[in-house]
Scaffold this active site. Sequence first.
Site, PDB file in Angstrom:
ATOM      1  N   THR A   1       9.318   0.357 -18.956  1.00 28.00           N
ATOM      2  CA  THR A   1       8.764   1.575 -19.541  1.00 28.00           C
ATOM      3  C   THR A   1       9.508   1.937 -20.818  1.00 28.00           C
ATOM      4  OG1 THR A   1       8.585   3.981 -19.225  1.00 28.00           O
ATOM      5  CG2 THR A   1      10.252   2.863 -17.931  1.00 28.00           C
TER       6      THR A   1
ATOM      7  N   TYR B   1      13.695   7.352 -11.435  1.00 32.26           N
ATOM      8  CA  TYR B   1      12.727   6.260 -11.594  1.00 32.26           C
ATOM      9  C   TYR B   1      13.006   5.486 -12.882  1.00 32.26           C
ATOM     10  CZ  TYR B   1       8.619   4.300 -13.852  1.00 32.26           C
ATOM     11  OH  TYR B   1       7.785   3.482 -14.581  1.00 32.26           O
ATOM     12  N   HIS B   2      13.161   6.194 -14.001  1.00 33.77           N
ATOM     13  CA  HIS B   2      13.387   5.514 -15.271  1.00 33.77           C
ATOM     14  C   HIS B   2      14.705   4.740 -15.265  1.00 33.77           C
ATOM     15  CE1 HIS B   2      10.302   8.452 -16.701  1.00 33.77           C
ATOM     16  NE2 HIS B   2       9.937   7.399 -17.418  1.00 33.77           N
TER      17      HIS B   2
ATOM     18  N   SER C   1      14.884  10.058 -15.661  1.00 34.42           N
ATOM     19  CA  SER C   1      14.684  10.340 -14.230  1.00 34.42           C
ATOM     20  C   SER C   1      15.300   9.209 -13.438  1.00 34.42           C
ATOM     21  CB  SER C   1      13.196  10.455 -13.890  1.00 34.42           C
ATOM     22  OG  SER C   1      12.572   9.171 -13.933  1.00 34.42           O
TER      23      SER C   1
ATOM     24  N   LEU D   1       0.815  -1.224   0.000  1.00 36.11           N
ATOM     25  CA  LEU D   1       0.000   0.000   0.000  1.00 36.11           C
ATOM     26  C   LEU D   1       0.849   1.274   0.000  1.00 36.11           C
ATOM     27  CD1 LEU D   1      -2.772  -1.121   2.541  1.00 36.11           C
ATOM     28  CD2 LEU D   1      -2.574  -1.621   0.089  1.00 36.11           C
TER      29      LEU D   1
ATOM     30  N   LYS E   1      14.312   1.311 -13.889  1.00 36.94           N
ATOM     31  CA  LYS E   1      13.743   0.375 -14.858  1.00 36.94           C
ATOM     32  C   LYS E   1      14.827  -0.165 -15.800  1.00 36.94           C
ATOM     33  CE  LYS E   1       9.343   0.484 -13.738  1.00 36.94           C
ATOM     34  NZ  LYS E   1       8.604  -0.725 -13.321  1.00 36.94           N
TER      35      LYS E   1
END
Length: 387
Positions: free
Chosen positions: A144, A184-185, A182, A33, A188
């Site tokens: 992504t 985040y990217h 980023s 969560l 990935k």
Amino acid sequence: MKAIILGADGYLGWPLSLALAQRGHEVICIDNLATRRCVKEVGSTSGMPIESMENRVASLNKRVRKKARFIKADITKGSTLRDVIRREKPDAVVHFAEQRSAPYSMINEKHAVYTMENNTIGTLKLIYAVKETSPGTHILKMGTMGEFGTPDFDIPESAFVNAKIMGEDKYSKILTPKWAGSWYHWTKVHDTHNMLYANSLWGCTITDVMQGPVYGTRTKEITSSGLNTRFDFDGVWGTVVNKFCAQAVLGMPLIRFGKGGQVRGFISLQDSINALVLLLEKPPGKGEYRHVNQFMELFSTLELEKEVKRAAARVLGKELETMQIEDPRVEKESHYYNPKKEILEKLGFKLAWKLKDNIPEMLRDLEPNKNLLSRYKAVIRPTVKWK
């Protein structure tokens, strides 16, 4: 099929759980969560009200023969993930359990470190749990299209390309070049490399999905508010189409980054779920690494803006303006962009929603929640800057 969905409380995780369960598959939902907590941290909420996971699963189980289960767990900590995979021996594990917001990863050092640790550790723990307790399990990992950036070459549907290096006459097989936009990217990209390495070492069976931005409020299985998936619209968590639609319902100017020439490959929520179900029901061969570019239509930001304005005039009776702001990200404003996609079509995929047909439905879904969206109007404008 028995499938474990990691990140089952998410925008994609919940509707995929719904779709698989209603097709007669056994579904085990795992989530800590974190997205709910992180969205609350930036002062926002879901634009489509959502139930607790316990209530969602209870509502689902009233509709299906094979009962879904929910386990609250953080896959980066403890042995829960390994224990569940060892006990259940699933046919597939779907990995959505990652921090998925580029702006959130760029807030500051704390958020960058959290994103790197959460995403990379979770993927490694999944790899080892499958390798050591259920080596025949198919791992479907959500990546992504942003891993590639916006290169001047056509983006292949392959983890490798043949290239000439430093003027050599011969071709060498190398990893497809990537330049993420980023922290985040970049996680990935690291995931992809870790999955490729696991495949080369141990023959792990993997589908690596490079997906473009997703838009939409529902899928065909979401037949009541108790089954809603989340819908993020703020400047940190919302994707561009979803943000534009929320702004349209509120009668706000559509907030455009720069001149709007950035091009990406988009896919509707319904088509994303249809594609993922297809990839799970038609897995790769044992020991195969399968790379899939998952998008349907290419649009610039300016083209998206025009589509939302047309739909808002027709559905809401509103003539919208534009607010052009400096791009808070570091990205090219105008660029070449030509990704390839063939694998889904070869598997029999059929497009369900075109963007121009889906936007009016999104506006109709969001209009009853206008008061909710209005209460969080202050967080719609982006506040996170890359520099």
